[in-house]
Design an enzyme around this catalytic site. Structure first.
Site, short mmCIF file in Angstrom:
data_model
loop_
_atom_site.label_atom_id
_atom_site.label_comp_id
_atom_site.label_asym_id
_atom_site.label_seq_id
_atom_site.Cartn_x
_atom_site.Cartn_y
_atom_site.Cartn_z
N LYS A 170 42.69 86.36 -91.93
CA LYS A 170 42.83 87.02 -90.41
C LYS A 170 43.94 87.25 -90.07
O LYS A 170 45.29 86.76 -90.54
CB LYS A 170 42.22 85.94 -89.30
CG LYS A 170 42.41 85.96 -88.32
CD LYS A 170 41.96 84.84 -87.60
CE LYS A 170 42.38 85.26 -85.35
NZ LYS A 170 41.72 83.81 -85.01
N ARG B 270 40.90 87.40 -75.99
CA ARG B 270 41.44 86.30 -74.82
C ARG B 270 41.26 86.21 -74.17
O ARG B 270 41.74 85.72 -73.17
CB ARG B 270 43.54 86.36 -75.75
CG ARG B 270 43.30 86.76 -76.88
CD ARG B 270 44.72 87.18 -77.06
NE ARG B 270 45.20 86.77 -79.39
CZ ARG B 270 45.77 86.59 -79.83
NH1 ARG B 270 47.10 87.19 -79.48
NH2 ARG B 270 45.90 86.42 -81.71
N LYS C 45 51.17 85.03 -82.88
CA LYS C 45 50.76 84.11 -83.47
C LYS C 45 50.95 84.63 -85.36
O LYS C 45 50.22 83.86 -86.68
CB LYS C 45 48.92 84.37 -84.19
CG LYS C 45 48.71 83.46 -82.46
CD LYS C 45 47.16 82.97 -81.93
CE LYS C 45 46.65 82.86 -81.17
NZ LYS C 45 45.03 82.50 -81.40
N GLU D 192 44.80 84.47 -100.30
CA GLU D 192 43.88 83.48 -99.22
C GLU D 192 42.36 83.35 -99.09
O GLU D 192 41.32 82.18 -99.49
CB GLU D 192 44.37 84.09 -98.07
CG GLU D 192 45.39 84.01 -97.33
CD GLU D 192 46.11 82.85 -96.48
OE1 GLU D 192 44.55 81.94 -96.32
OE2 GLU D 192 46.83 82.68 -95.35
N LYS E 182 38.87 90.20 -91.36
CA LYS E 182 39.20 90.65 -89.32
C LYS E 182 40.19 90.84 -89.16
O LYS E 182 41.25 90.44 -89.81
CB LYS E 182 38.83 89.36 -89.31
CG LYS E 182 39.14 88.37 -87.32
CD LYS E 182 38.84 87.58 -86.76
CE LYS E 182 39.46 87.70 -85.52
NZ LYS E 182 38.75 86.10 -85.62
N SER F 69 36.96 92.12 -80.88
CA SER F 69 36.72 92.59 -79.53
C SER F 69 37.23 94.08 -78.93
O SER F 69 37.04 94.75 -79.03
CB SER F 69 37.48 91.38 -78.81
OG SER F 69 38.67 90.98 -78.98
N TYR G 162 30.02 92.43 -81.54
CA TYR G 162 29.78 92.46 -80.67
C TYR G 162 27.85 93.83 -80.40
O TYR G 162 27.81 93.39 -79.14
CB TYR G 162 30.87 92.28 -79.03
CG TYR G 162 32.10 91.27 -78.91
CD1 TYR G 162 31.92 90.71 -79.21
CD2 TYR G 162 32.93 91.79 -80.26
CE1 TYR G 162 32.66 89.42 -79.23
CE2 TYR G 162 33.68 90.83 -79.87
CZ TYR G 162 33.89 89.39 -80.34
OH TYR G 162 34.66 89.08 -79.79
C1 PBG Z 1 40.67 82.37 -82.10
C2 PBG Z 1 40.21 84.02 -82.50
C3 PBG Z 1 40.61 85.12 -81.91
C4 PBG Z 1 39.20 85.13 -82.35
C5 PBG Z 1 38.34 84.99 -82.81
N1 PBG Z 1 38.94 83.32 -82.73
C6 PBG Z 1 41.49 85.16 -81.39
C7 PBG Z 1 43.03 84.73 -81.86
O1 PBG Z 1 43.02 85.11 -83.33
O2 PBG Z 1 43.78 85.31 -80.68
C8 PBG Z 1 39.69 87.01 -81.53
C9 PBG Z 1 37.81 87.76 -82.23
C10 PBG Z 1 38.18 89.09 -81.37
O3 PBG Z 1 39.08 89.91 -80.89
O4 PBG Z 1 36.44 89.29 -80.88
N2 PBG Z 1 41.00 81.46 -82.96
#
Ligand code: PBG
Length: 329
Positions: free
Chosen positions: A196, A206, A223, A239, A254, A280, A319
């Site tokens: 990720k 968010r 992050k 990972e 992701k 998203s 989505y």
């Molecule tokens: C947080 C989490 C995130 C997403 C899924 N779980 C956002 C982040 O790490 O800030 C993102 C999913 C998306 O953008 O569709 N644990």
């Protein structure tokens, strides 16, 4: 060699194209992310995610029944937690009567065969918007793992089939697997967000959960100390391999489209199912371009998802899942 070999023979009609097609999308490929909120009769559109909604439990029930009828057989649940229930340790995440726990039961009660996966991370519950516990300007690793393990057991107790840790702490898969085993949840699976990346494509998500890191002194603004550097490739394989060694049943990469090289490499390296999250921001980009009339929504959507599958995804969290299922039927 040309002129004896002419590749266009295999493209000459829709029938021959269908016959030689290597990759095809299918509703079974999809995992449907769903956003749940407190309340009744609530179905509110997310501003940066047109035609995507936060739903109260009664609406969630209707939605899940619809998804099942459309041939979609797996959901990934996220909850939006009211501010007054947020704290640094994410205590609300362990509430047996919490929104996530009720959402799991709601889905399982109305549609027992629907596979339920749950997001495991502290950010929706964190007053600082981080996936882990914050102390002295840092995100604590091992303390966070303990919280994630308890959270996973709580989701399993409520009926989740799979937990999906999305936090990127080191060693959390092992801590979670051991906790599940100790509590007798030997059949509860783990889909690990293994690679990720610290991506700017998560913005709309968010917004949806009001979960962005807060702007406070001594709280990291991003992050990057736990999510991966977008520049790195070998690290993604490491990972994924470590997560599998620790007990992950499925590994995830992701975001999607910008990371398909990573998807292919991990698919070539591992022998567990590989999931990809089309996030998203990817959804928002296409919606915005289509709204302006600059791209054809459905064809671009299918092309992008096909590319994700061709790159090696066995499972796609998207989505667009519902739109695709509708188009394919
Ligand atoms: C947080 C989490 C995130 C997403 C899924 N779980 C956002 C982040 O790490 O800030 C993102 C999913 C998306 O953008 O569709 N644990």
């Amino acid at each position: 060699m040309y002129p004896l070999l002419r590749n266009r023979r295999l493209r000459a009609s829709e029938s021959i194209r269908k016959l030689v097609r290597e990759t095809e999308l299918n509703p079974n490929d999809f995992l449907v992310p769903l956003f749940v909120v407190e309340g009744k009769g609530i179905k509110e559109e997310i501003a940066s995610m047109p035609n995507y909604y936060r739903m109260s439990l009664d609406e969630l029930e209707k939605e899940v029944k619809k998804l099942w009828q459309m041939g979609l057989c797996a959901v990934l649940l996220f909850v939006k937690v009211p501010d007054n229930l947020k704290d640094n340790a994410g205590k609300e995440a362990l509430n047996p009567g919490g929104l996530m726990q009720r959402a799991i039961k709601t889905v399982k009660n109305c549609c027992p065969e629907m596979l339920v996966m749950t997001d495991v991370a502290l950010d929706p519950y964190s007053s600082f918007g981080h996936d882990g516990i914050v102390a002295d300007g840092k995100i604590l690793n091992d303390e966070t793992n303990e919280a994630l393990a308890e959270m996973s057991v709580s989701h399993a107790t409520a009926g989740a089939d799979f937990v999906a840790p999305s936090d990127m702490m080191d060693g959390r898969i092992l801590t979670i697997r051991e906790a599940l085993e100790n509590e007798g949840f030997t059949d509860t699976g783990i889909m690990s967000y293994s690679a990720k990346y610290a991506s700017a494509f998560y913005g709309p998500f968010r917004d949806a959960l009001d979960s962005a890191p807060v702007d406070l002194k001594n709280v990291p603004k991003d992050k990057k100390t736990y999510q991966m550097d977008p520049a790195n490739r070998f690290e993604a394989i490491k990972e994924a391999q470590m997560d599998i060694d620790e007990g992950a049943d499925i590994v995830m990469i992701k975001p999607g489209l910008a990371y398909l090289d990573i998807v292919r490499e991990i698919r070539n390296e591992v022998d567990v199912p590989v999931a990809v999250y089309q996030v998203s921001g990817e959804y928002a980009m296409l919606k915005a371009a289509a709204e302006k009339g600059w791209l054809d929504h459905d064809t671009v959507m299918l092309e992008q998802l096909l590319a994700i599958k061709r790159a090696g995804a066995d499972i796609i969290a998207s989505y667009f899942a519902k739109d695709v299922a509708k188009l394919l039927s």
